[in-house]
Design an enzyme around this catalytic site. Structure first.
Site, short mmCIF file in Angstrom:
data_model
loop_
_atom_site.label_atom_id
_atom_site.label_comp_id
_atom_site.label_asym_id
_atom_site.label_seq_id
_atom_site.Cartn_x
_atom_site.Cartn_y
_atom_site.Cartn_z
N SER A 150 -11.42 -18.88 7.43
CA SER A 150 -10.01 -18.71 7.14
C SER A 150 -9.19 -19.40 8.22
CB SER A 150 -9.64 -17.21 7.11
OG SER A 150 -8.25 -17.04 6.92
N TYR A 163 -9.66 -8.36 10.55
CA TYR A 163 -9.88 -9.46 9.61
C TYR A 163 -9.94 -10.80 10.33
CZ TYR A 163 -9.23 -12.62 5.65
OH TYR A 163 -9.38 -13.62 4.73
#
Length: 257
Positions: A150, A163
């Site tokens: 990501s 995350y």
């Protein structure tokens, strides 16, 4: 047919980015094994396996919690038992968990997210490499790994410390595996999505809103699952034979801004 007769495992293939990857890879000729905790599609619609079969492709579904080694082991073992080898694994399964900043993040929050986003990628890479090392070279590779990382993990994920840290781990694991196993013909890369419109929520305490994502992305639209699937396809194909250890940003220019 860039993946004609290749055998591919896609974790988290029931919905979102993983679903798009599985469908595109099957369209390109791969035999796809989908590993997920459910076949229910978050965005709605028929299960991924059924969509692939209806288009004339070959797909299997195996229930798999990537945070459990026995599940990952069984997924790869069953796939190899049926199709004879493993050519590509896409470690896509991930969870947002509870989107919270540091002081509001509990130990349970942290462990839940890291179990999937970091340990799940570790397990997927490890089991794939175990299998690849038993196989002969085909062209330049014994096998290929594509991890879905990501932009968060490269820059901060506001209000999502677990995350972001888990995704940073996925990017690091990619480099480590690439370097450690390059001589054995194992290729390992990652795709780093920007803001992609999937079934995952965009809101949450401290998170960046949809409006902010539009303002932050130079291109006039946000990403689609197919954008990530196309990048993953390139890295999974023989076209990317001299690329390894790379974290490919697919973010509409977010990280260049």
């Amino acid at each position: 047919m860039r993946l004609k007769d290749k055998v591919v495992v896609v974790t988290g293939g029931a919905s979102g980015i993983g679903r798009a990857i599985a469908i595109l890879f099957a369209k390109e000729g791969a035999r796809v094994a989908i590993g997920d905790v459910t076949e229910t599609v978050k965005e709605g619609g028929a299960p991924t396996r059924e969509v692939i079969a209806a288009a004339g492709g070959i797909a299997r579904f195996h229930r798999c919690d990537v945070s459990v080694w026995a599940d990952v082991d069984a997924l790869v073992t069953a796939t190899v038992a049926e199709f004879g080898r493993l050519d590509v694994i896409v470690n896509n399964a991930a969870t947002l968990g509870q989107a919270r900043p540091l002081l509001e993040t509990t130990e349970e929050d942290w462990d839940q997210v890291m179990a999937v986003n970091a340990k799940g990628v570790f397990f997927g890479c490890k089991r794939a490499v175990q299998q690849f090392l038993t196989q002969p070279l085909v062209g330049d590779a014994r096998g290929r790994i594509v991890n879905i990382s990501s932009q968060h993990g490269m820059v901060c994920a506001p209000g999502k410390i677990a995350y972001g840290t888990g995704k940073a781990a996925a990017a690091y694991i990619t480099k480590q595996v690439a370097v450690d196993y390059a001589e054995q013909g194992i290729i390992c890369n990652a795709v780093a999505p920007g803001r992609i419109l999937t079934g995952k929520p965009l809101g949450g305490p401290g998170s960046d809103a949809l409006e902010y994502s539009h303002a932050r992305t130079p291109m006039p639209r946000l990403g689609r699952p197919g954008d990530i699937a196309s990048a993953a396809l390139f890295l999974a194909s023989e076209e990317a034979s001299y690329i390894t250890g790379h974290n490919l940003m697919v973010d509409g220019g977010w990280m260049a801004y």
